[in-house]
Enzyme design. Structure first.
Site, PDB file in Angstrom:
ATOM      1  N   SER A 120       0.835  -1.199   0.000  1.00  0.00           N
ATOM      2  CA  SER A 120       0.000   0.000   0.000  1.00  0.00           C
ATOM      3  C   SER A 120       0.875   1.256   0.000  1.00  0.00           C
ATOM      4  O   SER A 120       1.634   1.481  -0.940  1.00  0.00           O
ATOM      5  CB  SER A 120      -0.957  -0.048   1.196  1.00  0.00           C
ATOM      6  OG  SER A 120      -1.974   0.917   1.089  1.00  0.00           O
ATOM      7  N   ASP A 171      -9.744  -4.427  -4.619  1.00  0.00           N
ATOM      8  CA  ASP A 171      -9.178  -3.468  -3.655  1.00  0.00           C
ATOM      9  C   ASP A 171      -9.955  -2.158  -3.710  1.00  0.00           C
ATOM     10  O   ASP A 171     -10.014  -1.494  -4.745  1.00  0.00           O
ATOM     11  CB  ASP A 171      -7.711  -3.219  -4.005  1.00  0.00           C
ATOM     12  CG  ASP A 171      -6.938  -2.525  -2.896  1.00  0.00           C
ATOM     13  OD1 ASP A 171      -7.555  -1.766  -2.129  1.00  0.00           O
ATOM     14  OD2 ASP A 171      -5.721  -2.742  -2.805  1.00  0.00           O
ATOM     15  N   HIS A 203      -7.963  -5.332  -0.260  1.00  0.00           N
ATOM     16  CA  HIS A 203      -6.717  -4.645   0.106  1.00  0.00           C
ATOM     17  C   HIS A 203      -5.903  -5.547   1.035  1.00  0.00           C
ATOM     18  O   HIS A 203      -5.801  -5.310   2.245  1.00  0.00           O
ATOM     19  CB  HIS A 203      -7.047  -3.316   0.778  1.00  0.00           C
ATOM     20  CG  HIS A 203      -5.873  -2.376   0.866  1.00  0.00           C
ATOM     21  ND1 HIS A 203      -5.203  -1.933  -0.258  1.00  0.00           N
ATOM     22  CD2 HIS A 203      -5.263  -1.797   1.936  1.00  0.00           C
ATOM     23  CE1 HIS A 203      -4.232  -1.116   0.115  1.00  0.00           C
ATOM     24  NE2 HIS A 203      -4.240  -1.023   1.442  1.00  0.00           N
TER      25      HIS A 203
END
Length: 223
Positions: A120, A171, A203
């Site tokens: 991320s 996601d 995610h």
């Protein structure tokens, strides 16, 4: 005249299972997390890559959205998101680069022995920092990330290590479009880039994405 104390990163480390480090994998965690989260990847990989040291530094700032975690840069929802990411990345980049330089000095290893990975926000910083280092890394693995300011990267790209992009197609935090858009940007700069999309994944890192990363590491660390 005031002087600024350089920011020093620290976090969990796994020594190589063999006792002798011939390579490094540096893991950059996501927003609101810490190094303990991503060092779990090192625990998963340690036996497969016994000559590799795994290091997962905590980001330099306490997270504004989670005081128990850290952030590489704040999420400023009041401003333009792309501009906010660029501003934050420009500040975090030299901190990560200095951490890598210190790590290489301590281990007698170097960029050619190092894979830089992140999840991320950490993936964004792995790409931002890794492609601006003057000497190429062994590789970069981006989980659920994106390229911050592709136009700026086209000007500042200083090295071209191989890159693996891994992303879940469901996601809703950093949409898969981030990695899909990164692919042509990176290949257009002459970077050997592979995109792996995990079906039915949000995610997070699914097993098939982890397998793709393991195969990437095996190619680079155990040629």
């Amino acid at each position: 005249m005031t002087t600024t104390t350089p920011v020093k990163l620290s976090g969990p480390m796994l020594a190589p299972a063999s006792g002798s480090a011939k390579s490094l994998v540096v893991l950059l965690h996501g927003y609101g997390s810490d190094g303990r989260d991503l060092i779990s990847l090192g625990q998963f990989w340690r036996d497969s890559f016994p000559d590799t040291m795994f290091v997962a530094p905590n980001a330099p700032q306490v997270c504004g959205g989670n005081p128990f975690g850290y952030e590489w840069f704040p999420l400023d929802l009041e401003r333009d998101r792309d501009l906010s990411r660029l501003t934050g990345a420009e500040i975090a980049h030299p901190v990560i680069a200095a951490f890598l330089a210190d790590l290489w000095a301590q281990t007698d290893l170097g960029p050619a022995d190092t894979i830089l990975s992140g999840f991320s926000q950490g993936a964004m910083m792995a790409l931002y920092t890794g492609l601006r280092l003057p000497e190429p890394l062994k590789g970069i693995v981006s989980f659920s990330g994106l390229v911050i300011s592709p136009e700026k990267l086209a000007i500042e790209c200083a090295s071209r290590p191989p890159v693996l992009l891994v992303h879940g197609d469901l996601d809703d935090v950093v949409p898969v479009a981030g990695s899909q858009a990164a692919l042509p940007v990176l290949t257009g700069l002459g970077i050997d880039t592979t995109l792996h999309i995990s079906p039915g994944t949000g995610h997070s890192i699914a097993q098939d994405g982890l397998d793709a990363a393991t195969a990437f590491l095996r190619t680079r660390l155990n040629p």
